[in-house]
Scaffold this active site. Sequence first.
Site, PDB file in Angstrom:
ATOM      1  N   HIS A   1       0.826  -1.214   0.000  1.00 28.89           N
ATOM      2  CA  HIS A   1       0.000   0.000   0.000  1.00 28.89           C
ATOM      3  C   HIS A   1       0.858   1.261   0.000  1.00 28.89           C
ATOM      4  O   HIS A   1       0.559   2.232  -0.693  1.00 28.89           O
ATOM      5  CB  HIS A   1      -0.933  -0.021   1.210  1.00 28.89           C
ATOM      6  CG  HIS A   1      -2.057  -1.002   1.072  1.00 28.89           C
ATOM      7  ND1 HIS A   1      -2.855  -1.388   2.117  1.00 28.89           N
ATOM      8  CD2 HIS A   1      -2.510  -1.686  -0.013  1.00 28.89           C
ATOM      9  CE1 HIS A   1      -3.754  -2.264   1.692  1.00 28.89           C
ATOM     10  NE2 HIS A   1      -3.559  -2.457   0.406  1.00 28.89           N
TER      11      HIS A   1
ATOM     12  N   CYS B   1      -6.530  -1.692 -20.737  1.00 26.95           N
ATOM     13  CA  CYS B   1      -6.663  -0.684 -19.674  1.00 26.95           C
ATOM     14  C   CYS B   1      -5.771  -0.990 -18.469  1.00 26.95           C
ATOM     15  O   CYS B   1      -5.834  -0.314 -17.450  1.00 26.95           O
ATOM     16  CB  CYS B   1      -8.118  -0.558 -19.222  1.00 26.95           C
ATOM     17  SG  CYS B   1      -8.800  -2.043 -18.462  1.00 26.95           S
TER      18      CYS B   1
END
Length: 587
Positions: free
Chosen positions: A197, A512
């Site tokens: 993170h 994408c």
Amino acid sequence: MKDEREIHLQGISLSKGIALGIPYFLPVIQEDDVPEFSIAKGDIDNEIARYRNALLFSRKDLETLQDHLILEGSSEAVTIIDTHIQMLEDPIITSQVEEKIRESNQNTESVFTSIITEYKRRFSKNTDPIFRQRFADVTDVTQRVLGHLIPERKTNMVHIPENSIIFSQEISPSDTAAAQVDYVMGIVTEVGGSTSHAALIAKAKGIPFVTGIEISKIQEYQNCFIIVDGFKGKLIINPRPETLAEYKKIIKKLITQEKRLEKESKLCAKTIDGEKVHVLANVGSAADLDMLTKYGAGGIGLVRTEYFLLQNRNFLLSEKLQYSMYKRCIEKAAGLPVVIRIFDLGGDKFPDLVYYKEKEVNPFLGCRGIRFLLKNQEILKIQFRAILRAAVHGDVQILLPLISDVREVLETKKILENVKKEMIAEEVEIREDIPIGCMMEVPSAVLTCDILAKECDFFSIGTNDLVQYTLAVDRANPAVHNLHDPFHPSMLRMIQMLVHESKVHNKKLSVCGEVAYKPLFIPLLLGLGILHFSCPPRYISLVKKIVRKCSLQETSQDAKEALQLSTSQQIYEFIRKKYGKVFPEEF
């Protein structure tokens, strides 16, 4: 005597860029720092009130930080902070601590630390990467709460001096999110993974980040000048004047490149031999929408609808809120196409929203994406209603996440048709002819794309998950991050297969995932036949620039040669040797 030699330390790059500055060692509250003493019976209620205040202030800290990140457009960071807010409501952190304070007559700090230590001890035994990341999140929340209980030991990112290079054994996601880019030049840690993170947030904020450096070796150089090379994963202590001058030139060049790219944002993406390429934006926040015009987006190739939950938790079940946001996306696109992906929940995305009594052993192989929505059809119907209403305002397409079988497409289309009938009966204005697309991110979907093509209107390749599921490599696991390799021959063959079937069935095919804006991979994608790219707004100008330097005829030949190679390394070296000369400044 102070060592003034130039010292080079090799680590691992987690976020690219160059940083120059002075070390700042981030303080951490250790178990030994936590006071332990008895509380009189009459003071128990006051002690519990003090604990509740610490939780309240911790939550307010995180909500304020989240609001700031939403304005910055740091979608990944916002998601992570939302997880921390949810953790503050966990019974382990709320009721269990209060109960033990009453039972033990001990001060809040010691009780809280003992419970969390036991909690973390259990997490540390589990080798699953999801649990390891959860361990890091628990540690982060613990430090925040203790900071309010022991304010004199609290880490305060706001008071960090200018030109600081943060050094820490391991930096928490919330500290990374709170780092002000005008003051924090770079981050160096001993522990960290490329998809942790903290690393994701550093990338989103553009902060160079290097890990794998033994922090104890740096302590004696507290007042020395340091260079963090986020491109090579290197740390340079006491740089010689000529070394410093060299890196200052690199920084100046990077700034010039960024300004040039911004000026070129309105130029079209057309190859040397005249083939037009469509470059659209991935959108996950209101700030992303505001960048569409600035970077010359050709529309919105991916609306990450689950990210809008962060701004309002009622978004999930509110047709009104969803309609308003989708309409805003369509208006910002100004007549250009808008691809709305329905909620992609589960896995590592919003685990607290997946309503199950028992935690999944492996969330990435569990009830995520379309599986979650088909099990929770009321959520899906509300979202369909909002999209059908908003679609009357522009060119809208619906994208289905994590499709693995044609039955999922058929069932979803049936639900959509029923919603249409209901809304027509209610005399609600809707658009009925909305194209339906499938995310191609699971090998079974790629291998049956000819079957799926008969039931959908377009495909969008999600390369991050496709690599993960194809190579059996968890992209959240730092121990195998080097194996998460999009240059693997299997990936090229899968993309080739998708291009072929898309042409046979006359279906649009876009990419994408992260490779859509990786300079070295763009020529490969062009050569394989990809003419639609979707990426974060800030990378649109870069993708366009690389397209303008490529010849479709030449990249097609290069892709054919790459498909004959046997290993990822061979493919990488082949492309790097060829295109490193064409646009060396992008590498």
